[in-house]
Design a protein around this motif. Sequence first.
Motif, short mmCIF file in Angstrom:
data_model
loop_
_atom_site.label_atom_id
_atom_site.label_comp_id
_atom_site.label_asym_id
_atom_site.label_seq_id
_atom_site.Cartn_x
_atom_site.Cartn_y
_atom_site.Cartn_z
N GLY A 179 0.79 -1.23 0.00
CA GLY A 179 0.00 0.00 0.00
C GLY A 179 0.82 1.27 0.00
N LEU A 180 2.09 1.17 -0.33
CA LEU A 180 2.99 2.32 -0.32
C LEU A 180 2.93 3.08 -1.63
CD1 LEU A 180 6.00 0.50 1.36
CD2 LEU A 180 4.49 2.16 2.46
N ASN A 181 3.01 4.40 -1.55
CA ASN A 181 2.97 5.25 -2.74
C ASN A 181 4.38 5.44 -3.29
OD1 ASN A 181 0.09 5.81 -2.67
ND2 ASN A 181 0.54 7.01 -0.83
N ILE A 182 4.63 4.84 -4.47
CA ILE A 182 5.96 4.82 -5.06
C ILE A 182 6.04 5.83 -6.19
CG2 ILE A 182 7.69 3.38 -6.19
CD1 ILE A 182 6.19 0.93 -5.07
N PRO A 183 7.01 6.76 -6.16
CA PRO A 183 7.18 7.71 -7.28
C PRO A 183 7.50 6.97 -8.57
CG PRO A 183 8.44 8.40 -5.35
CD PRO A 183 7.96 7.00 -5.07
N LEU A 184 6.93 7.44 -9.68
CA LEU A 184 7.17 6.79 -10.97
C LEU A 184 8.48 7.24 -11.60
CD1 LEU A 184 3.59 6.83 -12.57
CD2 LEU A 184 4.87 4.86 -11.70
N HIS A 185 8.90 8.47 -11.30
CA HIS A 185 10.12 9.00 -11.91
C HIS A 185 10.91 9.81 -10.89
CE1 HIS A 185 8.11 8.00 -15.69
NE2 HIS A 185 7.09 8.76 -15.31
N ILE A 186 12.21 9.56 -10.84
CA ILE A 186 13.14 10.36 -10.03
C ILE A 186 14.41 10.53 -10.85
CG2 ILE A 186 14.57 10.47 -7.94
CD1 ILE A 186 12.48 8.85 -6.48
N ALA A 187 14.85 11.76 -11.00
CA ALA A 187 16.05 12.04 -11.80
C ALA A 187 17.25 11.26 -11.26
CB ALA A 187 16.36 13.54 -11.77
N GLY A 188 17.96 10.60 -12.17
CA GLY A 188 19.15 9.86 -11.80
C GLY A 188 18.91 8.42 -11.38
N VAL A 189 17.63 7.98 -11.44
CA VAL A 189 17.28 6.62 -11.05
C VAL A 189 16.46 5.98 -12.17
CG1 VAL A 189 16.21 5.13 -9.31
CG2 VAL A 189 17.19 7.34 -8.63
N PRO A 190 16.86 4.83 -12.70
CA PRO A 190 16.06 4.15 -13.72
C PRO A 190 14.65 3.87 -13.20
CG PRO A 190 18.23 3.14 -13.55
CD PRO A 190 18.12 4.10 -12.40
N ASP A 191 13.64 4.12 -14.03
CA ASP A 191 12.25 3.96 -13.60
C ASP A 191 11.97 2.57 -13.04
OD1 ASP A 191 11.81 6.55 -14.35
OD2 ASP A 191 10.70 6.07 -16.19
N GLU A 192 12.55 1.54 -13.68
CA GLU A 192 12.24 0.17 -13.24
C GLU A 192 12.80 -0.15 -11.87
OE1 GLU A 192 15.92 -0.03 -15.95
OE2 GLU A 192 13.98 1.01 -15.90
N VAL A 193 13.83 0.58 -11.44
CA VAL A 193 14.41 0.35 -10.11
C VAL A 193 13.43 0.78 -9.02
CG1 VAL A 193 16.25 1.08 -8.53
CG2 VAL A 193 16.80 0.50 -10.89
N LEU A 194 12.60 1.77 -9.33
CA LEU A 194 11.69 2.33 -8.33
C LEU A 194 10.60 1.35 -7.92
CD1 LEU A 194 11.37 5.92 -9.81
CD2 LEU A 194 12.66 5.24 -7.77
N GLN A 195 10.23 0.44 -8.81
CA GLN A 195 9.17 -0.53 -8.52
C GLN A 195 9.78 -1.92 -8.37
OE1 GLN A 195 5.42 0.00 -10.73
NE2 GLN A 195 6.41 1.72 -11.79
N PRO A 196 9.85 -2.44 -7.15
CA PRO A 196 10.57 -3.69 -6.91
C PRO A 196 10.05 -4.88 -7.71
CG PRO A 196 9.29 -3.02 -4.98
CD PRO A 196 9.30 -1.86 -5.90
N ASN A 197 8.75 -4.92 -8.00
CA ASN A 197 8.22 -6.07 -8.75
C ASN A 197 8.78 -6.12 -10.17
OD1 ASN A 197 6.75 -3.76 -9.45
ND2 ASN A 197 4.95 -4.94 -10.04
N LYS A 198 9.24 -4.98 -10.69
CA LYS A 198 9.80 -4.94 -12.05
C LYS A 198 11.28 -5.30 -12.08
CE LYS A 198 6.47 -1.65 -13.96
NZ LYS A 198 6.28 -0.36 -14.68
N THR A 199 11.89 -5.43 -10.92
CA THR A 199 13.31 -5.77 -10.89
C THR A 199 13.53 -7.28 -10.75
OG1 THR A 199 13.52 -5.55 -8.47
CG2 THR A 199 13.82 -3.55 -9.79
N TRP A 200 12.49 -8.01 -10.42
CA TRP A 200 12.59 -9.47 -10.29
C TRP A 200 12.34 -10.12 -11.64
CZ3 TRP A 200 11.94 -12.73 -5.51
CH2 TRP A 200 12.28 -12.02 -4.35
N SER A 201 13.10 -11.16 -11.97
CA SER A 201 12.89 -11.89 -13.23
C SER A 201 11.70 -12.84 -13.12
CB SER A 201 14.14 -12.68 -13.60
OG SER A 201 14.48 -13.60 -12.56
N ASP A 202 11.34 -13.23 -11.90
CA ASP A 202 10.24 -14.17 -11.67
C ASP A 202 9.14 -13.44 -10.88
OD1 ASP A 202 8.49 -16.17 -10.79
OD2 ASP A 202 10.09 -17.65 -10.58
N ALA A 203 8.05 -13.06 -11.57
CA ALA A 203 6.97 -12.29 -10.94
C ALA A 203 6.31 -13.08 -9.82
CB ALA A 203 5.94 -11.87 -11.98
N ALA A 204 6.11 -14.37 -10.03
CA ALA A 204 5.46 -15.19 -9.01
C ALA A 204 6.32 -15.29 -7.76
CB ALA A 204 5.17 -16.58 -9.57
N ALA A 205 7.63 -15.40 -7.95
CA ALA A 205 8.55 -15.48 -6.81
C ALA A 205 8.53 -14.18 -6.02
CB ALA A 205 9.96 -15.80 -7.29
#
Length: 527
Positions: free
Chosen positions: A467-493
């Motif tokens: 339920g946490l509000n995660i910023p979509l964009h921050i200068a100097g940080v890749p967008d995908e790093v901001l959302q932890p579910n997008k950094t995992w190769s296995d979504a179910a895991a």
Amino acid sequence: MNSVHIPNELNELLKENHVQVQLSVPQLVEKILSRNEGTLTSAGAIRVSTGKYTGRSPQDKFIVSEESTKDKIAWSANQPISEEKFNNLYNKVVDYLKQKNEIYVFKGFAGADKKSQLPIQVINEYAWHNLFVHQLFIRPNEDELLAHDPGFTVISAPNFKADPAVDGTNSETFIIISFERRTVLIGGTEYAGEMKKSIFSVMNYLLPENNILSMHCSANVGQEGDVALFFGLSGTGKTTLSADPNRRLIGDDEHGWSSNGVFNIEGGCYAKCINLSREKEPQIFDAIRFGTVLENVTLNQESRIADYDDGTLTENTRAAYPIDAIDNIVLPSIAGHPNTIIFLTADAFGVLPPIAKLTKEQAMYHFLSGYTSKLAGTERGITSPQATFSTCFGAPFLPLPATRYAEMLGEKILEHNANVFLVNTGWTGGEYGVGNRMKLMFTRAMVQAALEGELNEVETVKDEIFGLNIPLHIAGVPDEVLQPNKTWSDAAAYEQKAKELAEKFRENFKKFTNVSADIEEKGGPIA
């Protein structure tokens, strides 16, 4: 034993000819080298080994159960020991120190705010321990030294071993606080951090009694006078993130928050230095100079150059230096009320976002939860990250009920309209052993954006589990790093691991029976 017996015993000890009082840094360095307690490094620091205890030993810490304080102490989180056991052990330690060739005494202060400052006295068996406290606590000027009347005394005798069967301890090691005797008694461990954290525990009792919030956090101030706090357990980044070349350091670990603002409890820094480099942490690297104490750092035996990447003895290698070894500081270490508060967590599950802006309820929930991972070496026996919940990000040091500190923080956040963020400096792309530790450059960019107010009105996405509000964009940080579910190769895991952590949050929060239902319902995980 009557109430004046212990002070009289102490006075007898301090009158001995072998007592060295308030030695200077050069004098202490000479003593350390002549007694073979440490080695001089190429940078001029003193390198020491703390033996088998390379971290704190919380199972060996006690508070004396005394009539005047026993009803105030949170015994569910603190171990009691009887007055009789304490007094007997105290007398043994004093008698032991009388037999030493030399002992060392430091007189100083805890608390930069003169109105609530605690005069302290530290008595050491080791010269290097005395150098440590000289660098870590607030040093008096000549007039203050003449008028110094200790409000609390620490007695540290590392080579004195307790007998658990006789002394009521859990092992040969003991760290005991007596609030009536105004004394901390330490033995059986050479780890200097026990002295530092014992005084912090003392202040965590005394300050709230004066309506001052004591906090396990670092603090700094920006060019516009904006103050930031960084809460977190050891190893989560308090020291590293507060040492910012663009902001002045107030302190790196322990603070009070009074009606006038924030103040440092200490006069020095105790920085983790595993993998330290000038490139990544220039302020800390350059603070290691003559007078600094390096604990358990490996040296090249010929050049005496420190190898900060070598964790052979412990991952909990440390550097203790006075705060004025940092160029960009506030002196005295006092500032106004915080604008931004950062809760630091090193998530070993790798599922919490690297940064999220918290609502009031979420702020209280995560402060009470105090989730992080104990990192290797910070406590005896910890060799890999272990998920833990440490209330108020400092449970081992809180004598009073945790809700007392949480309520005070909640009131101050509302009164001063502070923005609160949760920052994960732990793992991303997988749990510990699979993913990688969050890059410091990314964390710095996120924290800078929070401090500059750039995240107050940005587009966010709600984490479906926490339920946490995660910023979509921050200068100097890749967008995908901001959302932890997008950094995992296995979504179910990822989902399985995230729900596992969410359940740990819920299970832990059950212990708070007297907290507003709103905090749990609106502040915790939603799936």
